[in-house]
Scaffold this active site. Structure first.
Site, mmCIF file in Angstrom:
data_model
loop_
_atom_site.group_PDB
_atom_site.id
_atom_site.type_symbol
_atom_site.label_atom_id
_atom_site.label_comp_id
_atom_site.label_asym_id
_atom_site.label_seq_id
_atom_site.Cartn_x
_atom_site.Cartn_y
_atom_site.Cartn_z
ATOM 1 N N TYR A 186 -1.756 114.887 -27.342
ATOM 2 C CA TYR A 186 -2.586 113.804 -27.882
ATOM 3 C C TYR A 186 -4.021 113.997 -27.441
ATOM 4 C CZ TYR A 186 -0.589 110.288 -30.814
ATOM 5 O OH TYR A 186 -0.114 109.636 -31.911
ATOM 6 N N GLU B 257 -6.982 111.968 -28.939
ATOM 7 C CA GLU B 257 -7.886 111.080 -29.678
ATOM 8 C C GLU B 257 -9.280 111.146 -29.063
ATOM 9 O OE1 GLU B 257 -6.029 107.226 -29.756
ATOM 10 O OE2 GLU B 257 -4.648 107.810 -31.353
ATOM 11 N N ASP C 137 -17.093 119.064 -53.009
ATOM 12 C CA ASP C 137 -15.725 119.304 -52.543
ATOM 13 C C ASP C 137 -15.375 120.744 -52.897
ATOM 14 O OD1 ASP C 137 -13.000 119.568 -52.211
ATOM 15 O OD2 ASP C 137 -12.492 117.650 -53.135
ATOM 16 N N THR D 20 -10.652 122.040 -47.956
ATOM 17 C CA THR D 20 -9.373 122.300 -47.312
ATOM 18 C C THR D 20 -9.557 123.617 -46.572
ATOM 19 O OG1 THR D 20 -8.529 123.613 -49.148
ATOM 20 C CG2 THR D 20 -8.041 121.253 -49.201
ATOM 21 N N LYS E 171 -6.643 127.089 -48.793
ATOM 22 C CA LYS E 171 -6.655 127.712 -50.115
ATOM 23 C C LYS E 171 -7.304 129.105 -50.000
ATOM 24 C CE LYS E 171 -6.196 123.174 -52.184
ATOM 25 N NZ LYS E 171 -6.779 122.092 -53.001
ATOM 26 N N ARG F 235 -2.791 124.543 -43.304
ATOM 27 C CA ARG F 235 -2.913 123.371 -44.147
ATOM 28 C C ARG F 235 -3.769 122.321 -43.431
ATOM 29 N NH1 ARG F 235 -0.686 122.340 -48.637
ATOM 30 N NH2 ARG F 235 -0.155 124.523 -48.652
HETATM 31 C C1 LIG Z 1 -6.623 120.736 -53.014
HETATM 32 C C2 LIG Z 1 -7.784 119.838 -53.207
HETATM 33 C C3 LIG Z 1 -7.961 118.674 -52.440
HETATM 34 C C4 LIG Z 1 -6.899 118.064 -51.560
HETATM 35 O O1 LIG Z 1 -6.333 118.752 -50.595
HETATM 36 P P1 LIG Z 1 -4.980 118.253 -49.881
HETATM 37 O O2 LIG Z 1 -5.023 119.014 -48.613
HETATM 38 O O3 LIG Z 1 -3.871 118.604 -50.802
HETATM 39 O O4 LIG Z 1 -5.088 116.781 -49.662
HETATM 40 C C5 LIG Z 1 -9.132 117.964 -52.599
HETATM 41 N N1 LIG Z 1 -10.067 118.345 -53.473
HETATM 42 C C6 LIG Z 1 -9.913 119.432 -54.259
HETATM 43 C C7 LIG Z 1 -10.995 119.791 -55.213
HETATM 44 C C8 LIG Z 1 -8.763 120.208 -54.157
HETATM 45 O O5 LIG Z 1 -8.603 121.254 -54.956
#
Ligand SMILES: *Cc1c(COP(=O)(O)O)cnc(C)c1O
Length: 424
Positions: A60, A62, A206, A232, A235, A241
């Site tokens: 933990y 925080e 994003d 993220t 990817k 993750r």
């Molecule tokens: C994959 C994705 C997310 C979300 O990611 P998670 O980890 O699945 O919550 C947010 N924005 C875009 C553009 C994405 O492609």
């Protein structure tokens, strides 16, 4: 024994929980034997797996480095400080928060930092390539905020920046969200930044999908032009993750308070350790070559599928993914996904701009090359895979042809072993 063997084939797990042990073993086998073309997936290194499976899962922590609510955080602080420093170096960001549990949590954090419920935000329509968290009515973002959606032009299938600015002028959003899950073209972050400043809006990019490309300069960076950048880490970036927020220094304190205590409890320290490992990997020259190959592979795959007679949305790709309009030849995205899956080719059905089919049916499939490129495949394999995809799509009712393609897929993937050491 390598890290992977101890993770996947530990004698502890086989004795204590044979059912889960079996499921993991089957998943290793599935990942190794299929052609993974889901654009949001990748295969992490054994080092990333090892960090994700480490004893930091017990901790933990925080708070933030040097300011924790729990004792015993001295090594956690080492991990989080390294993750932050490496992310700053990789992206050239002013301020970084590595604690968001996912891409969605990263977006929640930014919205809560700058928006009040009911405020207006502008986001890309999901059916044009945006993400659920960019204001879809079924998502918290669509319920909490007043959302105005923009999309691509019907003729170009590329973002229409003039129409976007008209919406900004008309609706005066507090926040513009730019970024996508299924958009194969380069995004003009510089222009979006200018539009935002001209109209008094803040802007969040994003980059969940294209983070890896941006990290190595294979896509223009939003960092100089945007107030916030979320991503993220799992990817194209090829890490565990998870999520991350980068922002201008002025927002740093508020953002950190929103992440914790605002909307998360303890950070996932094991995942932050794996993020740090991923960032270190992404700073190496081999990672840049990898991303360059991801792009070359996507271009080649698009060409090969086009040669099989299928329309590619927007006519091609500038990044790691392509959208194929399968409905142009009379089959739905759902049918295509199922038929390809039977042949051992994993893709996802996806709406295409101005889709006439529902999101559960769709007119398209989305394909991406990050995972297969990690396995070592290059243009030669992409050309073959494009042809195999064409054969399946042309014959979705022929078990015989699908079986034939499947045996070629098994043969091809066996030439590019995954987590080889897990077999020893
Ligand atoms: C994959 C994705 C997310 C979300 O990611 P998670 O980890 O699945 O919550 C947010 N924005 C875009 C553009 C994405 O492609």
């Amino acid at each position: 024994m390598s890290g992977v063997s101890s993770n996947f084939f530990s004698t502890k797990l086989v004795l204590s929980d044979p059912e889960i042990f079996q499921a993991i073993g089957n998943e290793v086998q599935r990942q190794a034997s299929q052609l993974e073309l889901i654009a949001s997936e990748n295969f992490v290194s054994e080092a990333v797996l090892e960090a994700t499976g480490s004893v930091f899962t017990n901790k933990y922590a925080e708070g933030y480095p040097g300011r924790r609510y729990y004792g015993g955080c001295e090594f956690t602080d080492v991990v989080e400080r390294l993750a932050i420093a490496r992310a700053k170096k990789l992206f050239g960001a002013d301020h970084v928060n590595v604690q968001p549990h996912s891409g969605t949590q990263a977006n929640v954090a930014v919205y809560m930092t700058v928006l009040q419920p009911g405020d207006t935000m502008l986001g890309m329509d999901l059916s044009h390539g945006g993400h659920l968290t960019h204001g879809h009515p079924l998502n918290f973002s669509g319920k909490m905020y007043h959302v105005v959606s923009y999309g691509v032009g019907k003729d170009t299938e590329k973002i229409n920046y003039t129409a976007l600015e008209d919406l900004v002028i008309e609706n005066k959003p507090k926040l513009i969200v730019i970024g996508a899950s299924a958009y194969p073209r380069e995004i003009n972050f510089k222009l979006i930044g200018e539009i935002a400043r001209r109209n008094g809006s803040l802007v969040m990019a994003d980059i969940a999908h294209i983070a890896g490309l941006i990290a190595v300069g294979e896509h223009p960076s939003p960092i100089p032009h945007c107030d916030f950048v979320t991503t993220t880490t799992h990817k194209t970036l090829r890490g565990p993750r998870g999520g991350m927020v980068m922002c201008k220094q002025v927002f740093g304190k508020d953002l950190d308070r929103v992440v914790f205590p605002g909307n998360q409890g303890g950070p996932l320290v094991h995942v932050i350790a794996a993020k740090a490992v991923c960032f270190k990997e992404a700073l190496q020259p081999q990672y840049k070559s990898y991303i360059q190959q991801v792009k070359k592979n996507a271009t080649e795959l698009a060409k090969s599928i086009q040669n099989s007679g299928y329309r590619i949305v927007s006519g091609g790709t500038d990044n790691h993914l392509i959208l194929v309009d399968v409905f142009s030849k009379g089959i739905t995205g759902k049918q295509a996904e199922i038929a390809l899956d039977k042949a051992g080719i994993t893709v996802n059905k996806n709406t295409i701009p101005f889709d006439t089919n529902s999101p559960m049916i769709t007119s398209g499939v989305r394909l991406g090359t990050p995972a297969l490129t990690t396995r070592g495949m290059t243009e030669a394999e992409m050309s073959i895979i494009g042809k195999l995809i064409g054969q399946v799509l042309d014959n979705i009712d022929s078990q015989e042809i699908i079986q034939k393609v499947h045996s070629r897929v098994v043969k091809l993937s066996s030439k590019f072993p995954l987590y080889q050491q897990s077999r020893t």
